[in-house]
Design an enzyme around this catalytic site. Structure first.
Site, PDB file in Angstrom:
ATOM      1  CB  ILE A   1      13.983  33.999 -60.964  1.00 40.42           C
ATOM      2  CG1 ILE A   1      15.246  33.137 -61.055  1.00 40.42           C
ATOM      3  CG2 ILE A   1      13.492  34.069 -59.514  1.00 40.42           C
ATOM      4  CD1 ILE A   1      16.445  33.748 -60.366  1.00 40.42           C
TER       5      ILE A   1
ATOM      6  CG  MET B   1      13.411  40.596 -67.244  1.00 41.41           C
ATOM      7  SD  MET B   1      12.756  38.952 -67.687  1.00 41.41           S
ATOM      8  CE  MET B   1      11.415  39.440 -68.800  1.00 41.41           C
TER       9      MET B   1
ATOM     10  N   GLY C   1       7.131  40.294 -65.862  1.00 39.32           N
ATOM     11  CA  GLY C   1       8.441  40.679 -65.382  1.00 39.32           C
ATOM     12  C   GLY C   1       9.037  39.744 -64.357  1.00 39.32           C
ATOM     13  CB  SER C   2      10.541  37.732 -62.958  1.00 41.59           C
ATOM     14  OG  SER C   2      11.061  37.146 -61.791  1.00 41.59           O
ATOM     15  NE  ARG C   3      18.035  37.316 -60.018  1.00 48.68           N
ATOM     16  CZ  ARG C   3      18.433  37.172 -58.775  1.00 48.68           C
ATOM     17  NH1 ARG C   3      17.833  37.852 -57.813  1.00 48.68           N
ATOM     18  NH2 ARG C   3      19.401  36.347 -58.479  1.00 48.68           N
TER      19      ARG C   3
END
Length: 221
Positions: free
Chosen positions: A158, A100, A188-190
């Site tokens: 994450i 993301m 954002g991230s994952r």
């Protein structure tokens, strides 16, 4: 489109700080320099719009289906591989990971309908989301949802280098519906999804997916 409640405080504080900065510049810092005042105003507006867009929730028709595992987040597919899941299953699983970016929608949605059988939060580091150790060393949560047929899907939020706070709305024993919100990652991230090895993956590396809409995989019958 609407704005997510997780952004209320951040948007308010950002707006007030930018307003104060522009008033200070107008009356004291650049009172005789209209160009500088205009540039600051434009930069402030752009920054505020960027912050607001982090918290947008677009109106979209959601995908449903007992056999479908729907994308839990907007973003880009960065991992599709068979791997050892060592926290819960302690066996081989098929991992599909969604990165993301700060420009993506940040709402996380339940990919299937079922019951939350496991949940755990881990504080941790803030390595970039594509770092190999981010799945085990970053701030993260693990959620396992059991479907009506007994199959289980594991999700892992994450945090990344920009994201500094993970939000979740689920707990063990709670029934959840496909497409409903289960969490939020600020900025954002994952999100990793761990599936049975015989799941039929429908996406490829580099595909852009939409949370609640794109089918990641179909579960075995």
């Amino acid at each position: 489109m609407r704005l997510h409640r997780e952004g209320n405080t951040i948007m308010l504080v950002t707006g007030l700080v930018l307003l104060a900065l522009n008033l200070l510049a107008y009356y004291f810092l650049f009172s005789d320099n209209t160009t500088a005042i205009a540039l600051l105003a434009v930069a402030s507006l752009i920054l505020f719009v960027l912050v607001v867009q982090f918290f947008r929730i677009p109106t979209r028709p959601l995908t449903t289906g007992e056999q479908h595992v729907v994308a839990p987040a907007d973003g880009t597919i960065v991992v599709i591989e068979e791997t050892d899941e060592t926290e819960y299953f302690k066996s081989r699983r098929r991992q599909v990971s969604i990165f993301m970016s700060p420009l993506n929608v940040h709402v996380n949605r339940n990919p299937v309908t079922g019951v939350v059988r496991y949940f755990k939060y881990y504080p941790g580091k803030y390595l970039v989301a594509w770092h190999p150790k981010s799945s085990t060393e970053n701030e993260r949560t693990t959620v396992v949802i059991q479907l009506a047929n007994g199959a289980e899907v594991l999700l892992r939020q994450i945090a990344g280098a920009v994201a500094r706070r993970i939000i979740w709305y689920v707990k063990e024993g709670q029934p959840v519906e496909q497409g409903s919100e289960f969490g939020f990652i600020k900025f954002g991230s994952r999100v990793d999804v761990f599936l049975p090895l015989d799941a039929d993956v429908k996406v490829a590396i580099g595909d852009r997916v939409k949370g609640g809409v794109t089918v990641l995989a179909d579960m075995p019958a």
